[in-house]
Every structure is written in structure tokens, then in C-alpha cells.
Design a protein around this motif. Structure first.
Motif, PDB file in Angstrom:
ATOM      1  N   PHE A 336       0.862  -1.178   0.000  1.00 31.23           N
ATOM      2  CA  PHE A 336       0.000   0.000   0.000  1.00 31.23           C
ATOM      3  C   PHE A 336       0.898   1.227   0.000  1.00 31.23           C
ATOM      4  N   PRO A 337       0.491   2.316  -0.652  1.00 32.38           N
ATOM      5  CA  PRO A 337       1.248   3.571  -0.499  1.00 32.38           C
ATOM      6  C   PRO A 337       1.232   4.024   0.954  1.00 32.38           C
ATOM      7  N   LEU A 338       2.306   4.642   1.390  1.00 32.53           N
ATOM      8  CA  LEU A 338       2.395   5.117   2.775  1.00 32.53           C
ATOM      9  C   LEU A 338       1.200   6.005   3.131  1.00 32.53           C
ATOM     10  N   ALA A 339       0.791   6.847   2.220  1.00 33.36           N
ATOM     11  CA  ALA A 339      -0.324   7.762   2.486  1.00 33.36           C
ATOM     12  C   ALA A 339      -1.635   7.028   2.707  1.00 33.36           C
ATOM     13  N   GLN A 340      -1.689   5.758   2.324  1.00 32.85           N
ATOM     14  CA  GLN A 340      -2.912   4.966   2.477  1.00 32.85           C
ATOM     15  C   GLN A 340      -2.806   3.963   3.624  1.00 32.85           C
ATOM     16  N   ALA A 341      -2.091   4.349   4.674  1.00 35.56           N
ATOM     17  CA  ALA A 341      -1.938   3.459   5.823  1.00 35.56           C
ATOM     18  C   ALA A 341      -3.282   3.098   6.436  1.00 35.56           C
ATOM     19  N   ALA A 342      -4.221   4.030   6.448  1.00 36.30           N
ATOM     20  CA  ALA A 342      -5.543   3.745   6.999  1.00 36.30           C
ATOM     21  C   ALA A 342      -6.220   2.623   6.211  1.00 36.30           C
ATOM     22  N   ALA A 343      -6.110   2.671   4.892  1.00 31.37           N
ATOM     23  CA  ALA A 343      -6.683   1.622   4.049  1.00 31.37           C
ATOM     24  C   ALA A 343      -5.997   0.287   4.302  1.00 31.37           C
ATOM     25  N   ALA A 344      -4.687   0.319   4.526  1.00 25.88           N
ATOM     26  CA  ALA A 344      -3.952  -0.911   4.826  1.00 25.88           C
ATOM     27  C   ALA A 344      -4.449  -1.539   6.124  1.00 25.88           C
ATOM     28  N   HIS A 345      -4.645  -0.722   7.156  1.00 25.01           N
ATOM     29  CA  HIS A 345      -5.154  -1.243   8.427  1.00 25.01           C
ATOM     30  C   HIS A 345      -6.557  -1.816   8.253  1.00 25.01           C
ATOM     31  N   ARG A 346      -7.401  -1.097   7.505  1.00 28.24           N
ATOM     32  CA  ARG A 346      -8.770  -1.561   7.311  1.00 28.24           C
ATOM     33  C   ARG A 346      -8.777  -2.911   6.586  1.00 28.24           C
ATOM     34  N   ALA A 347      -7.965  -3.033   5.549  1.00 19.83           N
ATOM     35  CA  ALA A 347      -7.898  -4.288   4.803  1.00 19.83           C
ATOM     36  C   ALA A 347      -7.359  -5.418   5.665  1.00 19.83           C
ATOM     37  N   LEU A 348      -6.354  -5.120   6.473  1.00 15.49           N
ATOM     38  CA  LEU A 348      -5.768  -6.131   7.348  1.00 15.49           C
ATOM     39  C   LEU A 348      -6.797  -6.653   8.340  1.00 15.49           C
ATOM     40  N   GLU A 349      -7.567  -5.747   8.919  1.00 13.35           N
ATOM     41  CA  GLU A 349      -8.533  -6.137   9.945  1.00 13.35           C
ATOM     42  C   GLU A 349      -9.760  -6.844   9.378  1.00 13.35           C
ATOM     43  N   THR A 350     -10.000  -6.688   8.088  1.00 10.22           N
ATOM     44  CA  THR A 350     -11.158  -7.345   7.469  1.00 10.22           C
ATOM     45  C   THR A 350     -10.734  -8.504   6.574  1.00 10.22           C
ATOM     46  N   ARG A 351      -9.502  -8.967   6.736  1.00  6.59           N
ATOM     47  CA  ARG A 351      -8.988 -10.117   6.010  1.00  6.59           C
ATOM     48  C   ARG A 351      -8.974  -9.885   4.498  1.00  6.59           C
ATOM     49  N   GLY A 352      -8.717  -8.640   4.111  1.00  9.80           N
ATOM     50  CA  GLY A 352      -8.693  -8.305   2.701  1.00  9.80           C
ATOM     51  C   GLY A 352      -7.297  -8.257   2.114  1.00  9.80           C
ATOM     52  N   THR A 353      -6.324  -8.890   2.772  1.00 10.69           N
ATOM     53  CA  THR A 353      -4.940  -8.852   2.295  1.00 10.69           C
ATOM     54  C   THR A 353      -4.410 -10.269   2.106  1.00 10.69           C
ATOM     55  N   THR A 354      -3.387 -10.390   1.284  1.00 10.97           N
ATOM     56  CA  THR A 354      -2.685 -11.657   1.092  1.00 10.97           C
ATOM     57  C   THR A 354      -1.214 -11.424   1.349  1.00 10.97           C
ATOM     58  N   GLY A 355      -0.660 -12.180   2.286  1.00 10.68           N
ATOM     59  CA  GLY A 355       0.754 -12.036   2.587  1.00 10.68           C
ATOM     60  C   GLY A 355       1.021 -10.898   3.556  1.00 10.68           C
ATOM     61  N   LYS A 356       2.263 -10.457   3.583  1.00  9.09           N
ATOM     62  CA  LYS A 356       2.721  -9.409   4.477  1.00  9.09           C
ATOM     63  C   LYS A 356       2.302  -8.036   3.948  1.00  9.09           C
ATOM     64  N   VAL A 357       1.657  -7.243   4.790  1.00  7.67           N
ATOM     65  CA  VAL A 357       1.256  -5.896   4.403  1.00  7.67           C
ATOM     66  C   VAL A 357       2.450  -4.959   4.563  1.00  7.67           C
ATOM     67  N   VAL A 358       2.742  -4.210   3.516  1.00  6.07           N
ATOM     68  CA  VAL A 358       3.910  -3.333   3.495  1.00  6.07           C
ATOM     69  C   VAL A 358       3.483  -1.947   2.980  1.00  6.07           C
TER      70      VAL A 358
END
Length: 361
Positions: A336-358
Motif C-alpha cells: 500500500f502507499p504510505l499515504a494509504q496506511a488507513a486503508a492498509a489497516h482496514r484491509a488487514l482487519e477485514t482479512r482483505g490482504t494476502t501475505g505481508k502488508v507493506v
């Protein structure tokens, strides 16, 4: 520089991208131009204002993030000049500051990034990979073993799947949804099952028998783990880490990004209770019955050992980075772009990611 700051505990939207003063390296430190910053469930838990074990909540405002990779751009007093200009990755320990364009770290903790790895891959291995090495310590997998990895498309699960296959084991990977099970198949799993389907455990029995699993690698815990435990052979081993042992995961990165939410999941056999004083339910009977069942079936329960990881962190990091550099392990990375850290957290908490979130500045 720009950084992602948290001014008030709460939802992901509380993470704000803003301009802040550049950090200055102190004696024995370096300043790193960050090219990748690791994100994990601990960050999200702290952001929400929930403590994990002995780890205190950070003072606000704060910049979250404990893992970075990038290039050393300046040195503090007394720091070896040989680090200047080098690509490095580092686990910042208890100090925050990773979600930023620049970060300060102790030179003694730095690891040089192998030429074959990108910064995003390196940052996945410095924390998540280190923890995987700790989970695997003392475990001798081989061709006679059948391994079940839960959350096999998560940061840790993907590495465990690859390592078990590298050792010649028969590997079953469980993940949530078609896209993630497809990713698990690409990692080399002999069988990939979708644990959102009610018949996922029956698919394993149809392929391998009633209780075929010798090693269960369990990040999520809860109902998923209880179903998986019924597949464990007599004398098998339950490796409990991540969400199934929340107090332990506060010390190191579980990175179970493919795991179901664990805030209300009962602990599995051998893991410490995740019950908090504010809970209305008492899960002690569940833990006791699970422990009794494990004893009756001759199972070995191996929870994550944070003291071991802390005492041997340097050698575990070395092993992790070497296996990645040699191509044995290739971390899955969800950027995720650094500026979209909020989106990264939201995706992580809702199981919307694959692998390590960076996060990528």
C-alpha cells in the motif's frame, strides 16, 4: 518528511498522513530513507487503544511501525561510516517510527539487505520471517510428515508452507476464499482448501485419511483451530502462535494477515487465555478441556516462545534473510502507499490482504 501519525486511539481513519520534522540520528544510530515499512496486527491493536500483554500503549501523537527497509542516508556520532549508502533492514523493537519517509535505528540492529531481495521482501523477513524461524526451531520436518498450515496465504503462513514443502513434507494449506487458496497452490501446497466452506476438513480427510496431520501450524486459533485439531494424528504437534496466543504475539510479529479476527476467539490447547477483564464470557473451561484432549491423544503443544526469539533474534534474522536470498522462501507482499496506511489497516482487519502488508513511501 511525511509520516503517518496517530493523534487519538480509534479506527483506521485516525491515521493521518502529514508533514513532520525529519528525525535526527543519535550516537550509534543511522537515519534510513524508508523504502518499505512493515504493518501487522499489533499495530492495528495499538491504534485501536487496546493493550497486548505487558506492552504499554504508546504516548500520543505517535508514528506506528517497527520494521523498515531502505538506504542509510546519515550517521549519528560514533557510527561506523561503512553503513552510509547501504541498503538495510531493521526491526526497531519497542520503538515506533516506521510509517514514515525517514526512520532512525540503532546501527547494532541493522541487517544488510541481500542483493537478490527487494526492500519489501527484506522487511517481510526481518520481523515475520524471524518469527517463522522461531516457530520452526527444534522442528525437523521431512517426507514422512503431513503438515497443515492455517491462514496459509498470510505473512507467516506463506513462509511456513514454502518451508515445509522445501523439507519434503506433504503440505496442506487452508486459506479464506478462492483467490487465497489459489495463492497457496502457487506456493507449492499439495492441497489447498478454503476454510470458509463448511466441508474444508472433510476435503482433507477424503484426500489423506481420518487424522493425517503430524504438524498443525495455527495462527488464527478459535473455531478454525478446533476443527483442525480433530485432524491431528495421535502424537502430533500443535504449533500455536499469532492470534491463538495473543499475549505472546505482543512480543513479535505474528503477521496472520489471512486469519479470522481473534479478539473474541477462545484459546486453543496450550495457548494462554485471551480473556480480558472486560469480557462477559469465561473461556477457562474451553482451555482446560482442550488441554485435556491434547494430553489424552498424546499431542505436543508448542506455543510461540517470545523469550527464545528475543534471545536469539540476530541469528533468526540471519537465517530468515539467508533462506530468502537463496530462493528457498519468497515472502508474499501486499503493498500500500504510505499515504494509504488507513486503508492498509482496514484491509488487514477485514482479512482483505494476502501475505505481508507493506507500506511504500
Amino acid at each position: 518528511m511525511y509520516a503517518v501519525r496517530l493523534h487519538a486511539f480509534g479506527p483506521p481513519e485516525n491515521l493521518t498522513y502529514e508533514e513532520v520534522p525529519d528525525p535526527l540520528p543519535g550516537p550509534g544510530q543511522v537515519r534510513i530513507r524508508v523504502q518499505a515499512a512493515g504493518v501487522h496486527l499489533l499495530d492495528a491493536t495499538l491504534r485501536a487503544g487496546r493493550r497486548l500483554g505487558p506492552l504499554p500503549l504508546p504516548e500520543l501523537p505517535t508514528v506506528l511501525g517497527r520494521e523498515v527497509a531502505g538506504t542509510v542516508t546519515s550517521l549519528g556520532e560514533g557510527t561506523d561510516a561503512g553503513w552510509l549508502g547501504r541498503r538495510v533492514t531493521v526491526h526497531l523493537g519497542a520503538a515506533p517510527g516506521g510509517y514514515a519517509q525517514l526512520a532512525v535505528a540503532d546501527a547494532a540492529a541493522l541487517q544488510a539487505i541481500p542483493e537478490t531481495l527487494t526492500p519489501a521482501q527484506a522487511v517481510a523477513m526481518i520481523g515475520t520471517g524471524r518469527t517463522v524461524m522461531g516457530v520452526l526451531h527444534g522442528t525437523d520436518l521431512g517426507p514422512d510428515d503431513t503438515v497443515l498450515v492455517l491462514s496459509a496465504a498470510g505473512g507467516m503462513g506463506a513462509l511456513l508452507t514454502q518451508y515445509a514443502k522445501h523439507r519434503g513434507a506433504h503440505v496442506i494449506g487452508a486459506a479464506g476464499g478462492q483467490d487465497k487458496t489459489a495463492a497457496v497452490s502457487r506456493l507449492g501446497a499439495d492441497l489447498a482448501v478454503d476454510y470458509t466452506r463448511a466441508d474444508w476438513s472433510e476435503r482433507i480427510r477424503a484426500a489423506y485419511g481420518e487424522r493425517p496431520v503430524r504438524h498443525l501450524f495455527d495462527g488464527p486459533g478459535g473455531a478454525l483451530a478446533r476443527t483442525a485439531l480433530a485432524l491431528l494424528a495421535p502424537g502430533g504437534t500443535h504449533h500455536a502462535y499469532g492470534g491463538s496466543s495473543t499475549l505472546l504475539s505482543a512480543v513479535d510479529d505474528p503477521s496472520t494477515t489471512d486469519a479470522p479476527p481473534t479478539t473474541d476467539a477462545p484459546p486453543t490447547a496450550g495457548s494462554p487465555s485471551t480473556h480480558s477483564p472486560g469480557d462477559d464470557t469465561d473461556d477457562s473451561s474451553t482451555q482446560t478441556s482442550g488441554t485435556d484432549e491434547a494430553a489424552a491423544r498424546g499431542l505436543t503443544v508448542r506455543p510461540l516462545d517470545p523469550a527464545f526469539i528475543q534471545a536469539h533474534k540476530r541469528e533468526l534474522e540471519d537465517e530468515s534473510l539467508t533462506l530468502a536470498a537463496d530462493g528457498v522462501l519468497t515472502p508474499l507482499v501486499h503493498p500500500f502507499p504510505l499515504a494509504q496506511a488507513a486503508a492498509a489497516h482496514r484491509a488487514l482487519e477485514t482479512r482483505g490482504t494476502t501475505g505481508k502488508v507493506v507500506l511504500v513511501p
